[in-house]
Scaffold this active site. Structure first.
Site, PDB file in Angstrom:
ATOM      1  N   LEU A  74       0.808  -1.219   0.000  1.00  0.00           N
ATOM      2  CA  LEU A  74       0.000   0.000   0.000  1.00  0.00           C
ATOM      3  C   LEU A  74       0.840   1.266   0.000  1.00  0.00           C
ATOM      4  O   LEU A  74       0.468   2.279   0.605  1.00  0.00           O
ATOM      5  CB  LEU A  74      -0.942  -0.012   1.213  1.00  0.00           C
ATOM      6  CG  LEU A  74      -2.070  -1.046   1.126  1.00  0.00           C
ATOM      7  CD1 LEU A  74      -2.649  -1.325   2.491  1.00  0.00           C
ATOM      8  CD2 LEU A  74      -3.163  -0.564   0.169  1.00  0.00           C
ATOM      9  N   CYS A 130      -8.214  -5.189   4.727  1.00  0.00           N
ATOM     10  CA  CYS A 130      -7.088  -5.325   5.657  1.00  0.00           C
ATOM     11  C   CYS A 130      -7.153  -6.640   6.435  1.00  0.00           C
ATOM     12  O   CYS A 130      -8.106  -6.904   7.157  1.00  0.00           O
ATOM     13  CB  CYS A 130      -7.059  -4.183   6.651  1.00  0.00           C
ATOM     14  SG  CYS A 130      -5.619  -4.288   7.723  1.00  0.00           S
ATOM     15  N   LYS A 166     -14.778  -2.237  -1.524  1.00  0.00           N
ATOM     16  CA  LYS A 166     -13.905  -3.241  -2.145  1.00  0.00           C
ATOM     17  C   LYS A 166     -13.656  -4.369  -1.169  1.00  0.00           C
ATOM     18  O   LYS A 166     -13.125  -4.173  -0.073  1.00  0.00           O
ATOM     19  CB  LYS A 166     -12.573  -2.612  -2.557  1.00  0.00           C
ATOM     20  CG  LYS A 166     -11.562  -3.628  -3.051  1.00  0.00           C
ATOM     21  CD  LYS A 166     -11.096  -3.366  -4.449  1.00  0.00           C
ATOM     22  CE  LYS A 166     -10.099  -4.375  -4.950  1.00  0.00           C
ATOM     23  NZ  LYS A 166      -9.054  -3.759  -5.754  1.00  0.00           N
ATOM     24  N   ASN A 193     -10.360  -8.356  -4.203  1.00  0.00           N
ATOM     25  CA  ASN A 193      -8.980  -7.983  -3.957  1.00  0.00           C
ATOM     26  C   ASN A 193      -8.115  -9.253  -4.072  1.00  0.00           C
ATOM     27  O   ASN A 193      -8.624 -10.323  -4.376  1.00  0.00           O
ATOM     28  CB  ASN A 193      -8.846  -7.351  -2.577  1.00  0.00           C
ATOM     29  CG  ASN A 193      -7.799  -6.244  -2.575  1.00  0.00           C
ATOM     30  OD1 ASN A 193      -6.695  -6.441  -3.080  1.00  0.00           O
ATOM     31  ND2 ASN A 193      -8.130  -5.107  -2.011  1.00  0.00           N
ATOM     32  N   THR A 194      -6.840  -9.130  -3.818  1.00  0.00           N
ATOM     33  CA  THR A 194      -5.937 -10.270  -4.020  1.00  0.00           C
ATOM     34  C   THR A 194      -6.234 -11.426  -3.062  1.00  0.00           C
ATOM     35  O   THR A 194      -6.775 -11.229  -1.982  1.00  0.00           O
ATOM     36  CB  THR A 194      -4.468  -9.842  -3.862  1.00  0.00           C
ATOM     37  OG1 THR A 194      -4.304  -9.217  -2.599  1.00  0.00           O
ATOM     38  CG2 THR A 194      -4.059  -8.885  -4.961  1.00  0.00           C
ATOM     39  N   GLY A 246      -8.088 -11.721 -12.311  1.00  0.00           N
ATOM     40  CA  GLY A 246      -7.591 -12.605 -13.353  1.00  0.00           C
ATOM     41  C   GLY A 246      -8.143 -12.376 -14.745  1.00  0.00           C
ATOM     42  O   GLY A 246      -7.849 -13.158 -15.650  1.00  0.00           O
TER      43      GLY A 246
HETATM   44  C1  LIG Z   1       0.693  -4.592  -7.796  1.00  0.00           C
HETATM   45  C2  LIG Z   1      -0.706  -4.552  -7.273  1.00  0.00           C
HETATM   46  C3  LIG Z   1      -1.092  -3.536  -6.398  1.00  0.00           C
HETATM   47  C4  LIG Z   1      -2.384  -3.483  -5.905  1.00  0.00           C
HETATM   48  N1  LIG Z   1      -2.748  -2.458  -5.054  1.00  0.00           N
HETATM   49  C5  LIG Z   1      -4.028  -2.381  -4.619  1.00  0.00           C
HETATM   50  C6  LIG Z   1      -4.454  -1.302  -3.806  1.00  0.00           C
HETATM   51  O1  LIG Z   1      -3.694  -0.401  -3.485  1.00  0.00           O
HETATM   52  N2  LIG Z   1      -5.752  -1.266  -3.386  1.00  0.00           N
HETATM   53  C7  LIG Z   1      -6.655  -2.244  -3.733  1.00  0.00           C
HETATM   54  O2  LIG Z   1      -7.817  -2.161  -3.348  1.00  0.00           O
HETATM   55  N3  LIG Z   1      -6.282  -3.280  -4.518  1.00  0.00           N
HETATM   56  C8  LIG Z   1      -4.996  -3.369  -4.961  1.00  0.00           C
HETATM   57  N4  LIG Z   1      -4.626  -4.420  -5.765  1.00  0.00           N
HETATM   58  C9  LIG Z   1      -5.625  -5.427  -6.138  1.00  0.00           C
HETATM   59  C10 LIG Z   1      -6.236  -5.125  -7.498  1.00  0.00           C
HETATM   60  O3  LIG Z   1      -6.918  -3.909  -7.481  1.00  0.00           O
HETATM   61  C11 LIG Z   1      -7.188  -6.244  -7.926  1.00  0.00           C
HETATM   62  O4  LIG Z   1      -8.236  -6.303  -6.989  1.00  0.00           O
HETATM   63  C12 LIG Z   1      -6.514  -7.604  -7.992  1.00  0.00           C
HETATM   64  O5  LIG Z   1      -5.207  -7.479  -8.510  1.00  0.00           O
HETATM   65  C13 LIG Z   1      -7.283  -8.619  -8.839  1.00  0.00           C
HETATM   66  O6  LIG Z   1      -7.383  -8.243 -10.173  1.00  0.00           O
HETATM   67  P1  LIG Z   1      -6.345  -8.727 -11.339  1.00  0.00           P
HETATM   68  O7  LIG Z   1      -6.204 -10.200 -11.226  1.00  0.00           O
HETATM   69  O8  LIG Z   1      -6.979  -8.268 -12.615  1.00  0.00           O
HETATM   70  O9  LIG Z   1      -5.058  -8.037 -11.064  1.00  0.00           O
HETATM   71  C14 LIG Z   1      -3.325  -4.487  -6.278  1.00  0.00           C
HETATM   72  C15 LIG Z   1      -2.936  -5.497  -7.155  1.00  0.00           C
HETATM   73  C16 LIG Z   1      -1.654  -5.548  -7.654  1.00  0.00           C
HETATM   74  C17 LIG Z   1      -1.277  -6.662  -8.589  1.00  0.00           C
END
Ligand SMILES: Cc1cc2nc3c(=O)[nH]c(=O)nc-3n(C[C@H](O)[C@H](O)[C@H](O)COP(=O)(O)O)c2cc1C
Ligand SMILES: Cc1cc2nc3c(=O)[nH]c(=O)nc-3n(C[C@H](O)[C@H](O)[C@H](O)COP(=O)(O)OP(=O)(O)OC[C@H]3O[C@@H](n4cnc5c(N)ncnc54)[C@H](O)[C@@H]3O)c2cc1C
Ligand SMILES: Cc1cc2nc3c(=O)[nH]c(=O)nc-3n(C[C@H](O)[C@H](O)[C@H](O)COP(=O)(O)OP(=O)(O)OC[C@H]3O[C@@H](n4cnc5c(N)ncnc54)[C@H](O)[C@@H]3O)c2cc1C
Ligand SMILES: Cc1cc2nc3c(=O)[nH]c(=O)nc-3n(C[C@H](O)[C@H](O)[C@H](O)COP(=O)(O)O)c2cc1C
Ligand code: FES
Ligand code: FES
Lengths: 307, 272, 307, 272
Positions: A74, A130, A166, A193-194, A246
């Site tokens: 973050l 979190c 989110k 989120n991840t 993804g």
């Molecule tokens: C490098 C990176 C930084 C991220 N930073 C944030 C963040 O600051 N806040 C947030 O809510 N999600 C963050 N995420 C999560 C993404 O917004 C998203 O929810 C997640 O990567 C799933 O989507 P994707 O598979 O298309 O990447 C981050 C993801 C990545 C890969």
């Protein structure tokens, strides 16, 4: 052609259904701008905190065959500088902006909201993912329906902008959390989120690859998890969902829509397919619509809801 | 291409008090100006330009600045480090008369570039600047390449006296002095390459307005794979780790942040 | 060469460090046998229940680029017929067998244990991954340290065989669950079971691919999650771990070992690399040992423990 | 190869009261005896052998038995179904004199095999058996291939009277009758293929002890990708979905479960 991809989100006309999610290419106004120019219909800022954050030491990303682990931690320039970037972006672009903010308690979320109220952002996204703060029952904030309810309610009372919650995928009962957010006044959800987090090991040096050891999973590996959670949530709630996790090709985006998403986020795929990924996926969605005789985005059907 | 590889340090060469060259046995297949991300898993992963790259060996040349590079300086031959890359854009490989203007730890990249340019038949002139003799880099290595090298130090302790900017100005303005090189179209060089501190590049920009050129930039890099957005250049949103670190004249001219500010690890703007 | 892969597990000498996990190629004695012949050092039965189970209707597996989703639904012939297969296997092979059993309450687990006591199995594995039964706090059995403690303790009191607790990755605090199992007398852990679950959608027919809609993730996509959980557990506990989740090549197995695993399970990779996968990975482990100058499996170092 | 594809039914042909052939426009690239897993996402995914496969069309021939096949019988041309495959081993493509012995819904596979064998220059004799005339399959299609077809029904309502086993016995025993084909080595055929109910195959096995052959087996299939273990054959642990469904003589001879039992969806042994 592009007209066929128009849609509505919380009363706003959105030209293209793809969203640049928080944390991807969003440290600067120019990062947001290039993403919009390449076909993102809405862009999201980095999750901003009250104070600047350095994040973790590197390596902060680790690649494996099915996706990425990240532990950026973050990092962000803080709400004040972050909003400056957003305002500067809005001077040059009509593309709606979601301002993402992160905190670990109601007070800080409220303070952040007061800042965002004075910005040119279009939506306020609360990053409620979190895992390191716990409620009185020892449940992580991201998984605590009570905490989520409290935070969303407090923010809703003072926010000038529509609120997007989110959500983290790492919970036992996503519907419970989503319902808490909806009841508290969330106008929409953004998920997921991840995932995880996970770890990778460098076998030659016998060390975790990420200096933080653990990092959240994103990319193709998490798509089925995202689809399942979005589908469950869509089945139980009435507010719109920005679906992500993804999405790499047009068909992934279609799956998200069928699972219940109104808009679709594309994050990690920027790595796999370049910043042009948004326009590539837009085109692939159109191709799918042609092949299957859907005139407009909104003609794409959703799955029958879960009972 | 972006997969992590973990290598033993094959050689370490001391260049100056603060600068060492590390070489690795690996077929990296990099182009001049590309960089790797290097880590020892002890905290930090940092970008370093390739200073040489043959079929099975490549090297980087590192200046000791802070925590990470200080730790790197303690490593020995045989120690492991782990790298990703090579990343980013590379220099255009020109023919004809070319000028390379380099300063500080950015000069080693020009060693690699000079080799490639020479192989391509270009006539290379390189201005190799440093503050003082002790910090002057690669003069011996470069002299062996059979290119024209103009060594210069700000204090005159080695080569000509003056900054790279001074020398360039002199070279391009004093037609009398440079007569032999001048071409019909008023350009002395077919292509100019600049690699060095940003304020040096900024000072050179007006001098080069009649020339075609590429600049090598540095910005804070975290992911190096084009997603974190930390390395973008305003207002174009160019990612230095993907579309850069080399940018051509027509892009450089549009950069409002060039010479004005960069962003630190939080994304905060830092004024130059 | 093979001697270098010998190791010990709960006092037994194991010739090869790879384990055929529950649910893979284990419906018949001959499936166990062919796996052992191809280089599995220990084989596990399908999770057996008191009564036969048909499982879900097909499709029960769905493939995506990073792994598999499965919803076989714990189909099995029931404990009686299942043990017959195991006994028949033991007539032909010296390879140790883990008898996996599944139930949703202490009573049924105890009944299953009584059956297993009379079999020729070598270890008893409790599949504690049920997400569909909840404790009094609404926490899924798999995530309830109290339920896990109760079950393991009851079984420990009557089991003739050493007990392995198989843990679900879908919990907030794996260490808490693992500690509960250890305290209750588990002799070892097996982790991880499938992740999620997730969902995939057939976009032409607008239907979930799995008839059960949701299925657990296995294969490469879950490896980082497995490594993280195994590492956390290894750092906090003293009993050995059978590590699994996405192991496909030798280096994956090495990562598992460095994260803390004593033995390594290989399931979904049977699909990717054939039933010969065990011997392929055994060879790759030896190659890694050669390259990095480790004489024996037990010389491969572990990560420094988490604090 | 195992990726799911979702196709419209391009054609439906009624073969008998209980048997239909479904064709699909798709380049499946399957070999004789391979099978697909087919689903309509309404509950159940089931294996069906390829009964024909050209460059851009393939077909399966389905017998209505239970819930799944009954639902399939209600589908129309243009309806979608979704398939995975083709899976499994395929018949050895022999030359010389070959005998195909088929019974029931397993015969259509032999249509595909016969085509391939003929292209390979083999001299094909096919025994096409059924219980009665109404259940007799593919006689017209097969007759067009220019191979020798011996039609037979148990009750004599079509072709010769008797089971495929009876006919085979007659053919192989009565040297006088078969004299023309007999070869020096005492084998009448270079290769024999059998596809049909397991007890038919079991009855044929002793008759074929002097011949080289392959049998097409069926076992309950769930994953079709070799992991669930539901389709293994004792005691070899052969997975019919990967190493089968065709097994050669030397494996068939080792199968203790052949003709004795199979396993249902729970894995429970069911006696024949
Ligand atoms: C490098 C990176 C930084 C991220 N930073 C944030 C963040 O600051 N806040 C947030 O809510 N999600 C963050 N995420 C999560 C993404 O917004 C998203 O929810 C997640 O990567 C799933 O989507 P994707 O598979 O298309 O990447 C981050 C993801 C990545 C890969
Ligand atoms: C494309 C590129 C190529 C580079 N090539 C070389 C090279 O060939 N040789 C060399 O000595 N140095 C090179 N650098 C700079 C090198 O990355 C920094 O000197 C190094 O990261 C300093 O780390 P530290 O911990 O020792 O110092 P710190 O105390 O962390 O930082 C000192 C300064 O180094 C820079 N820096 C630190 N971290 C980063 C980072 N992650 N990304 C970019 N800059 C950073 C910042 O300007 C910072 O103020 C290059 C940088 C970039 C962007
Ligand atoms: C390799 C192989 C090839 C086959 N080829 C054909 C073919 O070309 N044409 C054809 O009509 N049938 C074929 N079958 C059989 C076909 O799969 C079953 O008839 C069908 O699954 C019956 O489903 P149902 O729901 O209609 O009947 P159910 O009432 O479910 O079952 C009736 C019988 O069909 C068999 N069966 C059911 N499900 C399965 C399954 N998943 N796997 C294997 N057998 C099953 C069992 O013997 C069962 O007793 C093949 C089977 C196998 C294993
Ligand atoms: C088809 C299939 C069936 C499974 N059945 C069981 C089971 O019955 N009991 C159990 O404890 N785990 C079961 N599992 C989980 C595996 O044992 C293993 O924990 C998981 O697949 C992760 O390992 P892998 O990625 O190597 O497959 C099953 C997995 C698959 C793919
Ligand atoms: S370093 Fe992350 S985008 Fe360039
Ligand atoms: S059907 Fe699963 S192994 Fe053959």
């Amino acid at each position: 052609m592009r007209k066929r991809l128009k849609t509505k989100f919380l009363g706003i006309e959105v030209n293209l259904p793809l969203v640049l999610p928080a944390g991807i290419m969003d440290m600067s106004f120019s990062g947001l701008d290039i993403s919009a120019k390449n076909g993102a219909g809405i862009v999201t800022s980095k999750s901003l905190t009250l104070e600047p954050r350095l994040g973790h030491k590197g390596p902060v990303v680790a690649e494996f065959e099915s996706g990425l682990l990240n532990a950026v931690g973050l990092c962000n320039p803080g709400i004040v500088d972050g909003l400056t970037e957003i305002n500067q972006f809005k001077e040059r672009s009509d593309t709606p902006v979601i301002v993402s903010v992160f905190a670990t308690n109601t007070d800080d979320f409220s303070k952040l909201t007061n800042h965002v109220n004075k910005s040119r952002g279009d939506f306020l996204e609360l990053n409620l993912s979190c895992p390191n703060v716990f409620d009185e029952f020892g449940i992580p904030l991201a998984a605590s329906k009570d905490e989520v309810f409290k935070i969303v309610k407090a923010v809703k009372e003072i926010s000038r902008l529509p609120i997007i919650a989110k959500l983290s995928p790492n919970v036992y009962d996503i519907v419970e959390i989503a319902l808490a957010a909806e009841k508290a006044g969330a106008d929409a959800l953004c998920m997921i989120n991840t995932v995880g987090p996970g770890m990778l090991i460098n076998t030659k040096m016998v060390k975790p690859v990420l200096f933080n050891k653990f990092g959240g999973l994103s990319g193709p590996c998490i798509k089925p998890i995202a689809l399942k959670l979005i589908y469950q949530t869509y089945s139980a709630l009435n507010i719109p969902i920005i679906g992500m996790g993804g999405v790499t090709i047009g068909e992934d985006a279609i799956e998200m829509i069928m699972a219940g998403a109104t808009l679709v986020g594309v994050g990690t795929a920027v790595y796999y397919r370049g910043i042009e990924v948004f326009d590539k996926i837009n085109r692939e969605i159109i191709e799918f619509m042609d092949e299957n005789n859907y005139d407009n985005l909104e003609d794409i059907p959703k799955l029958e809801k879960l009972k | 291409m972006n997969k992590r590889i973990t290598l033993k340090i094959a050689g370490i060469e001391r260049e100056t008090n603060d600068i060492k060259t590390y070489s690795f046995k690996h077929s990296l297949n990099a182009q001049p100006a590309q960089f790797i991300m290097l880590t020892d898993f002890e905290g930090g992963e940092k970008p370093f330009s390739i200073s040489d790259c043959t079929e099975d060996v490549f090297s980087i040349t590192v200046k000791r600045i802070g925590e990470f590079t200080t730790r790197l300086f303690q490593k020995r031959v045989g120690d492991y480090v782990s790298i990703r890359g090579a990343f980013g854009s590379s220099f255009f490989v020109s023919q004809g008369k070319v000028l390379l203007i380099g300063g500080g730890y950015a000069v080693p990249t020009f060693y690699f570039l000079s080799k490639v340019l020479k192989e391509n038949g270009a006539e290379v002139t390189l201005i190799n600047g440093a503050r003082t003799k002790d910090e002057h880099l690669f003069s011996e290595k470069l002299s062996k390449l059979g290119i024209k090298v103009i060594n210069t130090t700000d204090d005159g302790t080695f080569g000509e006296k003056g900054t790279s900017v001074d020398i360039t100005k002199r070279m391009l303005n004093h037609h009398s002095q440079a007569g032999a090189w001048e071409r019909e179209n008023g350009k002395m060089f077919d292509f100019v390459y600049v690699s060095g501190p940003e304020m040096m590049m900024k000072a050179l920009q007006p001098l080069l307005k009649d020339h075609d050129y590429e600049f090598l930039f540095e910005r804070y890099m975290k992911c190096a794979i084009g997603i974190c957005g930390n390395c973008t250049m305003d207002p174009l949103g160019i990612r230095l780790c993907v579309e850069g670190p080399v940018l051509p004249k027509k892009l450089v001219e549009q950069l409002t942040e060039f010479g004005q500010y960069h962003r630190d690890a939080t994304g905060k703007r830092i004024k130059y």
